[in-house]
Design an enzyme around this catalytic site. Structure first.
Site, mmCIF file in Angstrom:
data_model
loop_
_atom_site.group_PDB
_atom_site.id
_atom_site.type_symbol
_atom_site.label_atom_id
_atom_site.label_comp_id
_atom_site.label_asym_id
_atom_site.label_seq_id
_atom_site.Cartn_x
_atom_site.Cartn_y
_atom_site.Cartn_z
ATOM 1 N N CYS A 64 -2.306 -12.195 -4.308
ATOM 2 C CA CYS A 64 -2.805 -11.805 -4.744
ATOM 3 C C CYS A 64 -2.977 -11.843 -6.376
ATOM 4 O O CYS A 64 -2.909 -12.585 -6.894
ATOM 5 C CB CYS A 64 -3.592 -10.301 -4.181
ATOM 6 S SG CYS A 64 -5.896 -9.661 -4.350
ATOM 7 N N HIS A 91 -3.898 -11.206 2.280
ATOM 8 C CA HIS A 91 -2.744 -10.369 2.149
ATOM 9 C C HIS A 91 -2.163 -9.947 3.420
ATOM 10 O O HIS A 91 -2.326 -9.358 4.732
ATOM 11 C CB HIS A 91 -3.592 -8.823 2.243
ATOM 12 C CG HIS A 91 -4.136 -8.558 1.121
ATOM 13 N ND1 HIS A 91 -2.886 -7.936 -0.321
ATOM 14 C CD2 HIS A 91 -5.264 -9.019 -0.394
ATOM 15 C CE1 HIS A 91 -3.265 -7.689 -1.541
ATOM 16 N NE2 HIS A 91 -4.818 -8.151 -1.129
ATOM 17 N N GLU A 96 0.802 -8.827 4.508
ATOM 18 C CA GLU A 96 1.422 -7.986 4.435
ATOM 19 C C GLU A 96 0.139 -6.505 5.329
ATOM 20 O O GLU A 96 0.753 -5.709 5.684
ATOM 21 C CB GLU A 96 2.160 -6.821 3.205
ATOM 22 C CG GLU A 96 0.703 -6.776 1.978
ATOM 23 C CD GLU A 96 -0.493 -7.036 1.257
ATOM 24 O OE1 GLU A 96 -0.510 -6.770 0.541
ATOM 25 O OE2 GLU A 96 0.559 -8.099 2.085
#
EC number: 6.3.5.3
Length: 216
Positions: A86, A193, A195
């Site tokens: 990002c 994302h 994660e």
């Protein structure tokens, strides 16, 4: 083997990354303040999401001058693995480690949703675990529209450097691009994302293989 997560004023996903890499995947991880310059103890570096320096000029434009990122240029030149997520992707383009630019979404709205993605290339270790060629990751950005010149797009295609594309382009990115690598494949930048898709408790684990590739 260890991972460094660069932290800028305004980063807001650094702890998310550490939870995913260390808490979920058991990888030794340390957060690195943006003023540190010694990255020699790390095997991979992550630039997390957020709003580095408040995005006061444009996303990533101030962060590119951070002392840690001047060291990151050498780290990447030596083949070290670098993942920009990002805002981290935006920083990598500002730094020149990846081509193109991230601009305001097509409809000028912040988008926060799960995004179906397609693996365009399995050339690099980042994507080799996605054998069915599809995954779903969260996105959360207002300036995620990837843009580049026609010549740059052709070079990305020739280098097989388009890693991910959107199944349903949410932001107007050229050629539906969601993530790209450098020519060697050691640097990956993406707007989704990974994660946030590592812990089954929070829904979905499609990001695990990508993060495992940091030390893979």
């Amino acid at each position: 083997m260890s991972i460094g997560v660069i932290v800028f004023p305004g980063s807001n996903c650094d702890r998310d990354v550490q939870w995913a890499t260390e808490g979920c995947l058991g990888m030794s991880t340390r957060r690195v303040w943006h003023e540190e310059t010694d990255l020699s103890s790390f095997d991979a570096i992550v630039l997390p999401g957020g709003f580095s320096y408040g995005d006061y000029l444009r996303c990533g434009a101030i962060a590119r001058f951070a002392p840690a990122l001047q060291s990151l240029i050498d780290f990447a030149a030596k083949g070290g693995r670098v993942l920009g997520i990002c805002n981290g992707f935006q920083v990598l383009t500002e730094l020149g480690l990846l081509p193109g630019a991230l601009t305001q979404n097509r409809d000028l709205h912040f988008i926060c949703e799960d995004a179906p993605l397609k693996v365009v290339s399995q050339r690099t270790a980042w994507m080799q675990g996605y054998n069915d060629g599809a995954l779903t990751l969260p996105i959360a950005h207002g300036e995620g529209r990837y843009q580049c010149s026609d010549d740059t797009l052709k070079q990305l295609q020739d280098d097989d450097a388009i890693a991910l594309s959107y199944g349903n382009n949410p932001n107007g990115s050229v050629s539906d691009i969601a993530g790209i690598t450098n020519a060697s494949g050691s640097v990956l930048g993406l707007m989704p994302h990974p994660e946030r898709a590592c812990d089954p408790a929070t829904g979905g684990t499609d990001g695990r293989r990508m993060l495992e590739a940091l030390l893979g």
